[in-house]
Design a protein around this motif. Structure first.
Motif, PDB file in Angstrom:
ATOM      1  N   ALA A   1       7.040  -0.826 -12.924  1.00  0.00           N
ATOM      2  CA  ALA A   1       7.234  -2.219 -12.508  1.00  0.00           C
ATOM      3  C   ALA A   1       8.648  -2.475 -12.009  1.00  0.00           C
ATOM      4  CB  ALA A   1       6.914  -3.155 -13.670  1.00  0.00           C
ATOM      5  N   GLY A   2       9.604  -1.621 -12.375  1.00  0.00           N
ATOM      6  CA  GLY A   2      10.985  -1.825 -11.959  1.00  0.00           C
ATOM      7  C   GLY A   2      11.365  -1.131 -10.669  1.00  0.00           C
ATOM      8  N   ILE A   3      10.457  -0.341 -10.102  1.00  0.00           N
ATOM      9  CA  ILE A   3      10.756   0.354  -8.844  1.00  0.00           C
ATOM     10  C   ILE A   3      10.683  -0.642  -7.692  1.00  0.00           C
ATOM     11  CG2 ILE A   3      10.021   2.175  -7.273  1.00  0.00           C
ATOM     12  CD1 ILE A   3       8.895   3.666  -9.662  1.00  0.00           C
ATOM     13  N   PRO A   4      11.682  -0.720  -6.817  1.00  0.00           N
ATOM     14  CA  PRO A   4      11.628  -1.654  -5.679  1.00  0.00           C
ATOM     15  C   PRO A   4      10.432  -1.368  -4.784  1.00  0.00           C
ATOM     16  CG  PRO A   4      13.850  -0.775  -5.972  1.00  0.00           C
ATOM     17  CD  PRO A   4      12.957   0.013  -6.883  1.00  0.00           C
ATOM     18  N   THR A   5       9.871  -2.417  -4.224  1.00  0.00           N
ATOM     19  CA  THR A   5       8.677  -2.258  -3.391  1.00  0.00           C
ATOM     20  C   THR A   5       8.974  -1.457  -2.125  1.00  0.00           C
ATOM     21  OG1 THR A   5       9.112  -4.414  -2.381  1.00  0.00           O
ATOM     22  CG2 THR A   5       7.623  -4.356  -4.258  1.00  0.00           C
ATOM     23  N   ILE A   6      10.221  -1.498  -1.640  1.00  0.00           N
ATOM     24  CA  ILE A   6      10.549  -0.716  -0.455  1.00  0.00           C
ATOM     25  C   ILE A   6      10.420   0.779  -0.758  1.00  0.00           C
ATOM     26  CG2 ILE A   6      13.008  -0.735  -1.012  1.00  0.00           C
ATOM     27  CD1 ILE A   6      11.433  -0.772   2.495  1.00  0.00           C
ATOM     28  N   VAL A   7      10.705   1.173  -2.008  1.00  0.00           N
ATOM     29  CA  VAL A   7      10.538   2.573  -2.405  1.00  0.00           C
ATOM     30  C   VAL A   7       9.065   2.945  -2.403  1.00  0.00           C
ATOM     31  CG1 VAL A   7      10.934   4.249  -4.250  1.00  0.00           C
ATOM     32  CG2 VAL A   7      12.668   2.511  -3.739  1.00  0.00           C
ATOM     33  N   TYR A   8       8.223   2.046  -2.896  1.00  0.00           N
ATOM     34  CA  TYR A   8       6.781   2.288  -2.819  1.00  0.00           C
ATOM     35  C   TYR A   8       6.329   2.414  -1.368  1.00  0.00           C
ATOM     36  CZ  TYR A   8       5.881   1.363  -7.776  1.00  0.00           C
ATOM     37  OH  TYR A   8       5.824   1.433  -9.143  1.00  0.00           O
ATOM     38  N   GLY A   9       6.906   1.567  -0.496  1.00  0.00           N
ATOM     39  CA  GLY A   9       6.543   1.655   0.916  1.00  0.00           C
ATOM     40  C   GLY A   9       6.919   2.991   1.525  1.00  0.00           C
ATOM     41  N   LEU A  10       8.107   3.489   1.201  1.00  0.00           N
ATOM     42  CA  LEU A  10       8.514   4.811   1.695  1.00  0.00           C
ATOM     43  C   LEU A  10       7.621   5.906   1.128  1.00  0.00           C
ATOM     44  CD1 LEU A  10      12.402   4.410   1.449  1.00  0.00           C
ATOM     45  CD2 LEU A  10      10.989   4.367   3.514  1.00  0.00           C
ATOM     46  N   PHE A  11       7.236   5.764  -0.153  1.00  0.00           N
ATOM     47  CA  PHE A  11       6.324   6.729  -0.764  1.00  0.00           C
ATOM     48  C   PHE A  11       4.976   6.734  -0.035  1.00  0.00           C
ATOM     49  CE2 PHE A  11       3.051   7.489  -4.133  1.00  0.00           C
ATOM     50  CZ  PHE A  11       3.304   8.844  -4.312  1.00  0.00           C
ATOM     51  N   ALA A  12       4.507   5.535   0.346  1.00  0.00           N
ATOM     52  CA  ALA A  12       3.245   5.452   1.092  1.00  0.00           C
ATOM     53  C   ALA A  12       3.376   6.095   2.462  1.00  0.00           C
ATOM     54  CB  ALA A  12       2.831   3.986   1.233  1.00  0.00           C
ATOM     55  N   LEU A  13       4.501   5.843   3.134  1.00  0.00           N
ATOM     56  CA  LEU A  13       4.669   6.339   4.498  1.00  0.00           C
ATOM     57  C   LEU A  13       4.911   7.840   4.551  1.00  0.00           C
ATOM     58  CD1 LEU A  13       4.975   5.558   7.509  1.00  0.00           C
ATOM     59  CD2 LEU A  13       7.413   5.219   7.061  1.00  0.00           C
ATOM     60  N   LEU A  14       5.684   8.367   3.590  1.00  0.00           N
ATOM     61  CA  LEU A  14       6.115   9.762   3.667  1.00  0.00           C
ATOM     62  C   LEU A  14       5.268  10.726   2.837  1.00  0.00           C
ATOM     63  CD1 LEU A  14       9.980   9.192   3.408  1.00  0.00           C
ATOM     64  CD2 LEU A  14       8.589   9.470   5.471  1.00  0.00           C
ATOM     65  N   THR A  15       4.549  10.229   1.842  1.00  0.00           N
ATOM     66  CA  THR A  15       3.816  11.124   0.948  1.00  0.00           C
ATOM     67  C   THR A  15       2.311  10.863   0.967  1.00  0.00           C
ATOM     68  OG1 THR A  15       5.751  11.228  -0.505  1.00  0.00           O
ATOM     69  CG2 THR A  15       3.646  11.962  -1.420  1.00  0.00           C
ATOM     70  N   VAL A  16       1.915   9.641   0.620  1.00  0.00           N
ATOM     71  CA  VAL A  16       0.481   9.351   0.509  1.00  0.00           C
ATOM     72  C   VAL A  16      -0.183   9.382   1.877  1.00  0.00           C
ATOM     73  CG1 VAL A  16      -1.215   7.645  -0.244  1.00  0.00           C
ATOM     74  CG2 VAL A  16       0.876   8.003  -1.577  1.00  0.00           C
ATOM     75  N   GLY A  17       0.439   8.738   2.876  1.00  0.00           N
ATOM     76  CA  GLY A  17      -0.146   8.725   4.216  1.00  0.00           C
ATOM     77  C   GLY A  17      -0.365  10.116   4.786  1.00  0.00           C
ATOM     78  N   PRO A  18       0.670  10.978   4.834  1.00  0.00           N
ATOM     79  CA  PRO A  18       0.449  12.345   5.330  1.00  0.00           C
ATOM     80  C   PRO A  18      -0.587  13.123   4.517  1.00  0.00           C
ATOM     81  CG  PRO A  18       2.790  11.827   5.341  1.00  0.00           C
ATOM     82  CD  PRO A  18       2.109  10.687   4.661  1.00  0.00           C
ATOM     83  N   ALA A  19      -0.655  12.894   3.189  1.00  0.00           N
ATOM     84  CA  ALA A  19      -1.664  13.579   2.380  1.00  0.00           C
ATOM     85  C   ALA A  19      -3.070  13.165   2.800  1.00  0.00           C
ATOM     86  CB  ALA A  19      -1.434  13.282   0.898  1.00  0.00           C
ATOM     87  N   LEU A  20      -3.269  11.875   3.073  1.00  0.00           N
ATOM     88  CA  LEU A  20      -4.583  11.415   3.538  1.00  0.00           C
ATOM     89  C   LEU A  20      -4.893  11.949   4.934  1.00  0.00           C
ATOM     90  CD1 LEU A  20      -4.516   7.701   2.303  1.00  0.00           C
ATOM     91  CD2 LEU A  20      -5.779   9.622   1.319  1.00  0.00           C
ATOM     92  N   VAL A  21      -3.862  12.070   5.765  1.00  0.00           N
ATOM     93  CA  VAL A  21      -4.081  12.641   7.104  1.00  0.00           C
ATOM     94  C   VAL A  21      -4.527  14.099   6.992  1.00  0.00           C
ATOM     95  CG1 VAL A  21      -2.923  13.314   9.247  1.00  0.00           C
ATOM     96  CG2 VAL A  21      -2.504  11.054   8.260  1.00  0.00           C
ATOM     97  N   ASN A  22      -3.943  14.839   6.050  1.00  0.00           N
ATOM     98  CA  ASN A  22      -4.356  16.231   5.861  1.00  0.00           C
ATOM     99  C   ASN A  22      -5.821  16.337   5.437  1.00  0.00           C
ATOM    100  OD1 ASN A  22      -1.853  17.315   6.509  1.00  0.00           O
ATOM    101  ND2 ASN A  22      -1.101  17.162   4.399  1.00  0.00           N
ATOM    102  N   ILE A  23      -6.306  15.298   4.755  1.00  0.00           N
ATOM    103  CA  ILE A  23      -7.693  15.330   4.298  1.00  0.00           C
ATOM    104  C   ILE A  23      -8.652  14.813   5.364  1.00  0.00           C
ATOM    105  CG2 ILE A  23      -9.310  14.441   2.564  1.00  0.00           C
ATOM    106  CD1 ILE A  23      -6.962  14.267   0.639  1.00  0.00           C
ATOM    107  N   PHE A  24      -8.288  13.675   5.994  1.00  0.00           N
ATOM    108  CA  PHE A  24      -9.235  12.999   6.887  1.00  0.00           C
ATOM    109  C   PHE A  24      -8.857  13.065   8.356  1.00  0.00           C
ATOM    110  CE2 PHE A  24      -9.417  10.628   2.839  1.00  0.00           C
ATOM    111  CZ  PHE A  24     -10.757  10.782   2.549  1.00  0.00           C
ATOM    112  N   GLY A  25      -7.684  13.582   8.709  1.00  0.00           N
ATOM    113  CA  GLY A  25      -7.245  13.354  10.073  1.00  0.00           C
ATOM    114  C   GLY A  25      -6.825  14.537  10.890  1.00  0.00           C
ATOM    115  N   ARG A  26      -7.179  15.768  10.541  1.00  0.00           N
ATOM    116  CA  ARG A  26      -6.734  16.921  11.337  1.00  0.00           C
ATOM    117  C   ARG A  26      -7.883  17.729  11.899  1.00  0.00           C
ATOM    118  NH1 ARG A  26      -1.366  17.668  11.152  1.00  0.00           N
ATOM    119  NH2 ARG A  26      -0.187  16.715   9.444  1.00  0.00           N
TER     120      ARG A  26
END
Length: 467
Positions: free
Chosen positions: A277-302
């Motif tokens: 709960a104490g992690i800034p939301t911008i950090v979550y956004g970077l985590f989504a852009l740099l980690t979760v998003g590419p991981a989903l692309v590896n599964i559904f987008g190549r």
């Protein structure tokens, strides 16, 4: 006052109450007038100066709001050159924009203006300075007079029989009432500010297109399609995915920590969980852009190189990306509150269930959770409100495309993201493309209010059952 012998028992109240009463009568009215004056004076001066600016002073593509910003900056710059001795007050009041390069003079003193100074703007700035100076003088005079009058009044009423303690306690009670009213008054102020601007928006743009259209395409040159439905769809879609992640994980975590975990494990696991709960939301956004998003692309987008051999996802930004990361962010909201609520269920209810032969899991499922359900609904509501109002995770994880689609692997956007976009930069609060942000904010407020009403209904229904 204590009949000359200094015996405080002859006083109605303790001596310090008389002092506090004098301090209240001296400071409170004066500070109240000071606050009201500081809030009202800028608005009154702006309105007075605003009316003196001719239409010819407003350049094409500009607005009166931007011109007023130049007026305030120029007035502050004139004060600077007076304070630094570059010019005296009499020279400043007789300046002529046609014969003096004010922009260069101010730049030499570290005051930057965006363009050359026109005479109407200079006249307005001088009027702004004069009225501000006059207003400050009368403000100081009035506040001083009120403070002195309050002090004199406190001396006149102070005597051995004066009920100073009662007056001080009434003053403290008034302070507590005002503190309790701040949240209500703030909410009313927010709603009214959005309501008035929304009314201005609907005077310029069709309400049927806003509520029932299917396209979001703002164009500051006119002819915009400003429908809320694509934004509302993206907001609800991402929030639902986030809740599908956060509610089960958070609730199961709360059940384990409160009913199964030992004291040592609980003392270590709960703080670690709440760190999320104490992690800034911008950090979550970077985590989504740099980690979760590419991981989903590896599964559904190549395509054939992907894990599933399909290509459903063209980029890292999608509804699923933002929803998963937002769900992770919401886990501590659900788990921490649910844990506290489950622990608040009386131990006698657990003991009674176990005494009747129920197992531990049956007691949790049939006794503890139903008794804690109203509080759990409140925790879920808090998480839902947090999800609906989130911005940074959506900006970086979901994209900025406003459309209605059932595919969670496509990029979409939300209401909060569009509000930020429409109010970014130099805005003219006279165009529907800017005023639409207030209509979006008011709609979001009504949506959240509806969630609260539904949750209140559920809470009352189950509370009647378990009271």
């Amino acid at each position: 006052m204590a009949s000359g012998n200094g015996d405080r028992r002859n006083l109605h109240s303790l001596p310090n109450y008389y002092g506090w009463n004098a301090a209240m009568l001296t400071a409170v009215p004066a500070l109240g007038v000071l606050v009201i004056w500081l809030l009202a004076q800028p608005m009154m001066i702006d309105n007075a100066v605003f009316k003196t600016i001719p239409d010819s002073a407003i350049a094409e593509g500009s607005s009166r709001g931007l011109v007023m910003s130049d007026v305030r900056r120029l007035a502050d710059g004139l004060d600077v050159i007076i304070q630094r001795g570059v010019m005296d007050a009499e020279q400043v009041t007789t300046l002529d924009a046609g014969t003096t390069d004010l922009r260069a003079t101010l730049a030499a003193e570290g005051v930057a203006l965006g363009s050359a100074v026109e005479q109407p703007v200079l006249d307005a700035a001088q009027m702004y300075r004069a009225q501000s100076s006059t207003g400050r003088f009368w403000m100081v005079a009035l506040v001083t007079v009120i403070a002195l009058a309050g002090f004199v009044l406190s001396l006149r009423v102070t005597n051995a029989d004066f009920r100073a303690r009662n007056m001080v306690e009434k003053g403290i009670l008034t302070l507590l009432i005002l503190s309790a009213s701040i949240a209500i008054l703030t909410t009313v102020g927010i709603v009214l500010s959005m309501l008035f601007e929304s009314i201005n928006f609907f005077r310029l743009h069709s309400w049927t297109d806003f509520f029932f259209g299917s396209t979001w395409a703002p164009n500051f040159r006119g002819d915009s399609d400003l429908s809320i439905l694509p934004l509302l769809w993206g907001t609800l879609y991402i929030s639902i995915i986030a809740l599908l992640v956060a509610v089960p994980i958070g609730l199961f975590s709360a059940i384990y920590l409160s009913e199964y975990a030992g004291p040592k494990l609980r003392s270590a696991a709960k703080p670690l969980l709440e760190i999320l709960a104490g992690i800034p939301t911008i950090v979550y956004g970077l985590f989504a852009l740099l980690t979760v998003g590419p991981a989903l692309v590896n599964i559904f987008g190549r395509g054939e190189q992907g894990l599933l051999g399909v290509e459903w996802m063209s980029g890292a930004t999608s509804v699923l990306t933002a929803g998963l990361v937002m769900g992770i962010m919401l886990i501590p909201f659900v788990s921490s509150l649910s844990d506290d609520i489950i622990n608040a269920v009386p131990q006698a209810m657990r003991d009674g269930s176990l005494g009747l032969g129920a197992t531990h899991s049956e007691t949790i499922r049939q006794v503890v959770l139903p008794a804690a359900l109203p509080g759990i609904v409140g925790a879920i509501l808090l998480a839902a409100s947090r999800a609906i109002g989130e911005t940074m995770i959506v900006v970086l994880g979901a994209g900025a495309i406003a459309k209605i689609s059932a595919n969670p692997l496509e990029a979409m956007t939300t209401i909060t993201t569009r509000i930020v976009s429409q109010l970014t930069g130099d805005t003219n609060f006279a165009s529907p493309e800017t005023l639409v942000a207030f209509a979006l904010g008011l709609t979001l407020f009504v949506l959240t209010l509806g969630l609260n009403v539904i949750a209140l209904y559920i809470v009352r229904k189950y509370r009647e059952q378990y009271d």
